[in-house]
Design a protein around this motif. Sequence first.
Motif, PDB file in Angstrom:
ATOM      1  N   GLN A   1       0.832  -1.184   0.000  1.00 47.75           N
ATOM      2  CA  GLN A   1       0.000   0.000   0.000  1.00 47.75           C
ATOM      3  C   GLN A   1       0.874   1.244   0.000  1.00 47.75           C
ATOM      4  OE1 GLN A   1      -0.296  -2.275   2.638  1.00 47.75           O
ATOM      5  NE2 GLN A   1      -2.127  -3.353   2.025  1.00 47.75           N
ATOM      6  N   CYS A   2       0.293   2.332  -0.473  1.00 41.99           N
ATOM      7  CA  CYS A   2       0.929   3.640  -0.312  1.00 41.99           C
ATOM      8  C   CYS A   2       0.649   4.091   1.119  1.00 41.99           C
ATOM      9  CB  CYS A   2       0.339   4.663  -1.282  1.00 41.99           C
ATOM     10  SG  CYS A   2       0.749   4.369  -2.999  1.00 41.99           S
ATOM     11  N   ALA A   3       1.604   4.734   1.737  1.00 37.51           N
ATOM     12  CA  ALA A   3       1.435   5.209   3.112  1.00 37.51           C
ATOM     13  C   ALA A   3       0.244   6.152   3.229  1.00 37.51           C
ATOM     14  CB  ALA A   3       2.714   5.887   3.590  1.00 37.51           C
ATOM     15  N   LYS A   4      -0.001   6.958   2.200  1.00 33.30           N
ATOM     16  CA  LYS A   4      -1.121   7.910   2.272  1.00 33.30           C
ATOM     17  C   LYS A   4      -2.469   7.195   2.327  1.00 33.30           C
ATOM     18  CE  LYS A   4      -1.995   8.435  -2.596  1.00 33.30           C
ATOM     19  NZ  LYS A   4      -2.449   9.226  -3.647  1.00 33.30           N
ATOM     20  N   ASP A   5      -2.544   5.947   1.841  1.00 32.82           N
ATOM     21  CA  ASP A   5      -3.794   5.195   1.820  1.00 32.82           C
ATOM     22  C   ASP A   5      -4.016   4.367   3.084  1.00 32.82           C
ATOM     23  OD1 ASP A   5      -4.312   6.194  -0.721  1.00 32.82           O
ATOM     24  OD2 ASP A   5      -3.341   4.491  -1.712  1.00 32.82           O
ATOM     25  N   CYS A   6      -3.033   4.316   3.969  1.00 36.43           N
ATOM     26  CA  CYS A   6      -3.131   3.529   5.194  1.00 36.43           C
ATOM     27  C   CYS A   6      -3.763   4.370   6.301  1.00 36.43           C
ATOM     28  CB  CYS A   6      -1.761   3.049   5.643  1.00 36.43           C
ATOM     29  SG  CYS A   6      -0.991   1.939   4.457  1.00 36.43           S
ATOM     30  N   SER A   7      -4.648   3.725   7.050  1.00 40.55           N
ATOM     31  CA  SER A   7      -5.335   4.394   8.150  1.00 40.55           C
ATOM     32  C   SER A   7      -5.124   3.633   9.445  1.00 40.55           C
ATOM     33  CB  SER A   7      -6.836   4.459   7.874  1.00 40.55           C
ATOM     34  OG  SER A   7      -7.104   5.133   6.683  1.00 40.55           O
ATOM     35  N   ARG A   8      -5.441   4.280  10.541  1.00 38.37           N
ATOM     36  CA  ARG A   8      -5.332   3.664  11.859  1.00 38.37           C
ATOM     37  C   ARG A   8      -6.092   2.339  11.873  1.00 38.37           C
ATOM     38  NH1 ARG A   8      -8.489   4.763  16.899  1.00 38.37           N
ATOM     39  NH2 ARG A   8      -7.160   3.966  18.547  1.00 38.37           N
ATOM     40  N   GLY A   9      -5.429   1.290  12.351  1.00 37.86           N
ATOM     41  CA  GLY A   9      -6.029  -0.035  12.435  1.00 37.86           C
ATOM     42  C   GLY A   9      -5.736  -0.939  11.258  1.00 37.86           C
ATOM     43  N   ASP A  10      -5.260  -0.367  10.157  1.00 42.95           N
ATOM     44  CA  ASP A  10      -4.948  -1.180   8.971  1.00 42.95           C
ATOM     45  C   ASP A  10      -3.705  -2.014   9.199  1.00 42.95           C
ATOM     46  OD1 ASP A  10      -7.036   0.038   7.658  1.00 42.95           O
ATOM     47  OD2 ASP A  10      -5.778   1.265   6.336  1.00 42.95           O
ATOM     48  N   GLU A  11      -3.737  -3.250   8.718  1.00 42.11           N
ATOM     49  CA  GLU A  11      -2.539  -4.086   8.645  1.00 42.11           C
ATOM     50  C   GLU A  11      -1.912  -3.733   7.299  1.00 42.11           C
ATOM     51  OE1 GLU A  11       0.230  -6.634  10.098  1.00 42.11           O
ATOM     52  OE2 GLU A  11      -1.614  -6.124  11.164  1.00 42.11           O
ATOM     53  N   ALA A  12      -0.727  -3.155   7.307  1.00 37.68           N
ATOM     54  CA  ALA A  12      -0.158  -2.588   6.088  1.00 37.68           C
ATOM     55  C   ALA A  12       1.188  -3.203   5.731  1.00 37.68           C
ATOM     56  CB  ALA A  12       0.012  -1.077   6.248  1.00 37.68           C
ATOM     57  N   VAL A  13       1.440  -3.221   4.432  1.00 38.75           N
ATOM     58  CA  VAL A  13       2.753  -3.542   3.879  1.00 38.75           C
ATOM     59  C   VAL A  13       3.128  -2.335   3.032  1.00 38.75           C
ATOM     60  CG1 VAL A  13       4.093  -5.058   2.369  1.00 38.75           C
ATOM     61  CG2 VAL A  13       2.249  -6.009   3.787  1.00 38.75           C
ATOM     62  N   MET A  14       4.273  -1.715   3.334  1.00 42.57           N
ATOM     63  CA  MET A  14       4.695  -0.509   2.625  1.00 42.57           C
ATOM     64  C   MET A  14       6.159  -0.633   2.238  1.00 42.57           C
ATOM     65  SD  MET A  14       2.926   2.312   5.144  1.00 42.57           S
ATOM     66  CE  MET A  14       3.485   1.495   6.643  1.00 42.57           C
ATOM     67  N   VAL A  15       6.499  -0.052   1.106  1.00 37.83           N
ATOM     68  CA  VAL A  15       7.877  -0.039   0.630  1.00 37.83           C
ATOM     69  C   VAL A  15       8.310   1.410   0.512  1.00 37.83           C
ATOM     70  CG1 VAL A  15       9.443  -0.680  -1.237  1.00 37.83           C
ATOM     71  CG2 VAL A  15       7.503  -2.156  -0.682  1.00 37.83           C
ATOM     72  N   GLY A  16       9.465   1.725   1.067  1.00 37.20           N
ATOM     73  CA  GLY A  16       9.950   3.097   0.998  1.00 37.20           C
ATOM     74  C   GLY A  16      11.377   3.201   1.480  1.00 37.20           C
ATOM     75  N   GLU A  17      11.681   4.347   2.055  1.00 34.78           N
ATOM     76  CA  GLU A  17      13.048   4.549   2.517  1.00 34.78           C
ATOM     77  C   GLU A  17      13.033   5.266   3.851  1.00 34.78           C
ATOM     78  OE1 GLU A  17      15.308   8.166   0.277  1.00 34.78           O
ATOM     79  OE2 GLU A  17      15.254   6.322  -0.851  1.00 34.78           O
ATOM     80  N   LEU A  18      14.080   5.033   4.620  1.00 32.35           N
ATOM     81  CA  LEU A  18      14.212   5.656   5.931  1.00 32.35           C
ATOM     82  C   LEU A  18      14.868   7.026   5.766  1.00 32.35           C
ATOM     83  CD1 LEU A  18      15.424   2.576   7.986  1.00 32.35           C
ATOM     84  CD2 LEU A  18      13.085   3.455   7.740  1.00 32.35           C
ATOM     85  N   ARG A  19      14.201   8.040   6.237  1.00 33.10           N
ATOM     86  CA  ARG A  19      14.738   9.401   6.124  1.00 33.10           C
ATOM     87  C   ARG A  19      15.606   9.761   7.312  1.00 33.10           C
ATOM     88  NH1 ARG A  19      10.913  13.384   2.860  1.00 33.10           N
ATOM     89  NH2 ARG A  19      11.497  12.528   0.839  1.00 33.10           N
ATOM     90  N   SER A  20      15.221   9.317   8.491  1.00 33.38           N
ATOM     91  CA  SER A  20      16.018   9.584   9.685  1.00 33.38           C
ATOM     92  C   SER A  20      15.828   8.432  10.659  1.00 33.38           C
ATOM     93  CB  SER A  20      15.618  10.912  10.339  1.00 33.38           C
ATOM     94  OG  SER A  20      14.297  10.843  10.824  1.00 33.38           O
ATOM     95  N   VAL A  21      16.807   8.259  11.532  1.00 30.78           N
ATOM     96  CA  VAL A  21      16.760   7.197  12.536  1.00 30.78           C
ATOM     97  C   VAL A  21      17.259   7.774  13.854  1.00 30.78           C
ATOM     98  CG1 VAL A  21      17.652   4.934  13.217  1.00 30.78           C
ATOM     99  CG2 VAL A  21      17.154   5.387  10.810  1.00 30.78           C
ATOM    100  N   GLU A  22      16.519   7.501  14.922  1.00 26.15           N
ATOM    101  CA  GLU A  22      16.919   7.929  16.263  1.00 26.15           C
ATOM    102  C   GLU A  22      17.140   6.690  17.111  1.00 26.15           C
ATOM    103  OE1 GLU A  22      14.180  10.584  18.120  1.00 26.15           O
ATOM    104  OE2 GLU A  22      14.312  12.052  16.499  1.00 26.15           O
ATOM    105  N   THR A  23      18.280   6.625  17.739  1.00 22.73           N
ATOM    106  CA  THR A  23      18.565   5.526  18.654  1.00 22.73           C
ATOM    107  C   THR A  23      18.620   6.085  20.063  1.00 22.73           C
ATOM    108  OG1 THR A  23      20.945   5.820  18.350  1.00 22.73           O
ATOM    109  CG2 THR A  23      19.853   4.230  16.915  1.00 22.73           C
ATOM    110  N   CYS A  24      18.518   5.209  21.037  1.00 25.37           N
ATOM    111  CA  CYS A  24      18.555   5.660  22.424  1.00 25.37           C
ATOM    112  C   CYS A  24      19.780   5.075  23.117  1.00 25.37           C
ATOM    113  CB  CYS A  24      17.283   5.242  23.155  1.00 25.37           C
ATOM    114  SG  CYS A  24      17.104   3.463  23.365  1.00 25.37           S
TER     115      CYS A  24
END
Length: 130
Positions: free
Chosen positions: A42-65
């Motif tokens: 699915q496109c991220a814009k088409d996903c809503s709260r509660g949906d089981e989603a599969v999305m393909v994209g890229e990581l823009r930023s990552v925060e570690t602790c």
Amino acid sequence: MANTGLLKRLGKMLTEDLDEIEDERVQRESQAASKDLADGAQCAKDCSRGDEAVMVGELRSVETCSRNTHSGVGAEFFDGTDTVLLKWMGRNRIPGIEPGRRITVRGRVATADGMKVVYNPAYDLHGDDD
């Protein structure tokens, strides 16, 4: 007049916003990669709260602790259509989860502070040759 098409594309590249060009690139690559998935994605814009989603994209930023915090790893996922926060709880680092990395994620979409979030998503990292 093959040069007419080339001139139009060149003119567009010179006048278009760089962020828009980057968004279109990510969207093209995400859609191409999702066609290879058996279930599709699915496109991220088409996903809503509660949906089981599969999305393909890229990581823009990552925060570690830090090891003491144990708040998890957070990553901003973007597929050219929308941004989704990925949150792995109880981890302080995940090998391969780094900015610029292409990824397929699977999980249930939630919302937090008005933003789409997937907690503890399953993921597949894409190599440089995909």
